[in-house]
Design a protein around this motif. Structure first.
Motif, mmCIF file in Angstrom:
data_model
loop_
_atom_site.group_PDB
_atom_site.id
_atom_site.type_symbol
_atom_site.label_atom_id
_atom_site.label_comp_id
_atom_site.label_asym_id
_atom_site.label_seq_id
_atom_site.Cartn_x
_atom_site.Cartn_y
_atom_site.Cartn_z
ATOM 1 N N PRO A 18 43.241 41.570 34.102
ATOM 2 C CA PRO A 18 41.943 41.099 34.605
ATOM 3 C C PRO A 18 41.345 42.067 35.619
ATOM 4 O O PRO A 18 42.075 42.734 36.366
ATOM 5 N N ARG A 19 40.011 42.110 35.655
ATOM 6 C CA ARG A 19 39.290 42.974 36.588
ATOM 7 C C ARG A 19 38.334 42.145 37.432
ATOM 8 O O ARG A 19 37.704 41.209 36.932
ATOM 9 N N ILE A 20 38.234 42.522 38.710
ATOM 10 C CA ILE A 20 37.277 41.903 39.607
ATOM 11 C C ILE A 20 36.619 43.008 40.428
ATOM 12 O O ILE A 20 37.187 44.090 40.601
ATOM 13 N N PRO A 58 49.127 40.575 37.905
ATOM 14 C CA PRO A 58 48.438 41.839 38.216
ATOM 15 C C PRO A 58 46.936 41.688 38.121
ATOM 16 O O PRO A 58 46.428 40.803 37.418
ATOM 17 N N VAL A 59 46.228 42.569 38.813
ATOM 18 C CA VAL A 59 44.766 42.566 38.766
ATOM 19 C C VAL A 59 44.265 43.948 39.157
ATOM 20 O O VAL A 59 44.916 44.673 39.908
ATOM 21 N N VAL A 60 43.103 44.331 38.628
ATOM 22 C CA VAL A 60 42.425 45.564 39.034
ATOM 23 C C VAL A 60 41.231 45.176 39.901
ATOM 24 O O VAL A 60 40.395 44.361 39.492
ATOM 25 N N ILE A 69 52.718 46.201 45.266
ATOM 26 C CA ILE A 69 52.122 47.535 45.338
ATOM 27 C C ILE A 69 50.625 47.492 45.077
ATOM 28 O O ILE A 69 50.165 46.845 44.134
ATOM 29 N N LEU A 70 49.873 48.165 45.936
ATOM 30 C CA LEU A 70 48.479 48.484 45.646
ATOM 31 C C LEU A 70 48.436 49.956 45.280
ATOM 32 O O LEU A 70 48.828 50.816 46.075
ATOM 33 N N HIS A 71 47.965 50.239 44.068
ATOM 34 C CA HIS A 71 47.972 51.597 43.518
ATOM 35 C C HIS A 71 46.521 52.045 43.351
ATOM 36 O O HIS A 71 45.776 51.481 42.550
ATOM 37 N N HIS A 116 38.360 56.636 39.013
ATOM 38 C CA HIS A 116 38.259 56.972 40.441
ATOM 39 C C HIS A 116 37.865 55.764 41.296
ATOM 40 O O HIS A 116 36.889 55.078 41.018
ATOM 41 N N GLY A 117 38.673 55.517 42.339
ATOM 42 C CA GLY A 117 38.358 54.485 43.311
ATOM 43 C C GLY A 117 38.833 53.090 42.958
ATOM 44 O O GLY A 117 38.623 52.156 43.746
ATOM 45 N N GLU A 118 39.472 52.919 41.804
ATOM 46 C CA GLU A 118 39.936 51.589 41.412
ATOM 47 C C GLU A 118 41.362 51.343 41.901
ATOM 48 O O GLU A 118 42.153 52.279 42.038
ATOM 49 N N THR A 119 41.673 50.069 42.140
ATOM 50 C CA THR A 119 42.957 49.672 42.698
ATOM 51 C C THR A 119 43.677 48.719 41.752
ATOM 52 O O THR A 119 43.105 47.717 41.320
#
Length: 292
Positions: free
Chosen positions: A11-13, A31-33, A152-154, A212-215
């Motif tokens: 999932p993405r937010i 997990p989530v992005v 973990i935040l990646h 770029h810039g996503e977690t």
């Protein structure tokens, strides 16, 4: 048509509050992005491969490739060393399997420490300096889970990176190597050989592609394989496990398992590694009542 792994999109937010993140993802271990978590970091606009070359080009860095683990190299011993500037030039010029793994660049270049903050998102971060990971097109990190069972935040910078994840509940299907944190290294998780590794058919995991810039949030003990689709780099922040069971597993891994494995590798050499790989298949098939 070839069979593929059972992978669903993570999932993405765009953004999320501390309360919602803890309730929806940390407590449920899902997990989530998060696409816009770090837009207020100086790193969001500054950190590119060209910038890293400018501030750290003369630093010598350890490089790893995709060769299987063998008795020739110690645990986490690099396969090559090169100046960061030369390495980035290599990334720009051609596909390469060489990558940088668990590198303390922020210690080597202290000015980079001003470019990030610890997100106030409900995790108790370990405050040692975060490590960075670099890779060229086609380089990948084998399927594994982390020794400390951290949350973990990646954070990814530049380029595109594919991430395949499996929750700990799927370990029984992944051909886990005993006394180690990895799956069999000869498994191609993009196009698995189900004749050789039939238990993989039952595994249910996740996939996403970071830009770029996503977690990416990876919960405790999650298996993960990272593949660089283009040259890029990432940084991880770690938080201690919330689960007492996972904390005890982390202590066991750090205090006993890795030393035992290193001792056995030194004593028995390649025979120990071959034995573990054979046991990974034998144990997985026995557990899943598979006969070949």
């Amino acid at each position: 048509m070839k069979e593929k792994l059972q992978l669903k999109e993570i999932p993405r937010i765009k953004t999320i509050s501390r309360k919602d993140f803890v309730e929806k993802y940390v407590k449920t271990q899902q997990p989530v992005v998060i696409e816009r978590l770090i837009e207020d970091w100086p790193a969001y606009n500054k950190w590119t491969l060209d910038y890293i070359k400018k501030v750290a080009g003369e630093k010598e860095v350890p490089l790893y490739d995709n060769r299987p683990i063998s008795s020739k190299y110690k645990f986490n011993e690099p396969h090559l060393r090169m100046k960061m500037g030369e390495y980035i030039d290599l990334l720009r010029s051609e596909p390469t399997k060489y990558r940088i793994f668990l590198y303390h660049l922020l210690k080597e270049v202290p000015s980079l420490q001003k470019d990030f903050q610890y997100p106030k998102i409900g995790l108790r971060f370990l405050k040692q300096l975060p490590m960075l990971f670099f890779g060229g097109e086609i380089s990948k990190v084998f399927m594994h889970y982390d020794i400390d069972f951290a949350n973990i935040l990646h954070f990814h910078f530049e380029g595109k990176k594919e991430c395949i994840l499996f929750p700990p509940s799927q370990s029984k299907y992944l051909y886990k190597v005993p006394h180690a944190l990895i799956a069999r290294e000869d498994i191609n998780f993009k196009e698995p050989d189900f004749n050789k590794f039939p238990a993989l058919k039952k595994a249910e995991g996740f996939i996403t592609h970071l830009t770029h810039g996503e977690t990416l949030y990876m919960p405790e003990g999650y298996w993960h394989q990272m593949t660089y689709l283009t040259p890029g780099f990432s940084m991880s922040l770690r938080a201690i496990p919330r689960s007492a069971a996972n904390l005890s597993k982390a202590v066991y891994n750090v205090a006993f398992m890795r030393y035992f494995d290193n001792y056995m590798r030194k004593w028995r050499g390649q025979k120990w590694i071959d034995y573990k790989n054979a046991q990974a298949v034998k144990t997985t098939h026995k557990r899943n009542q598979i006969k070949i």
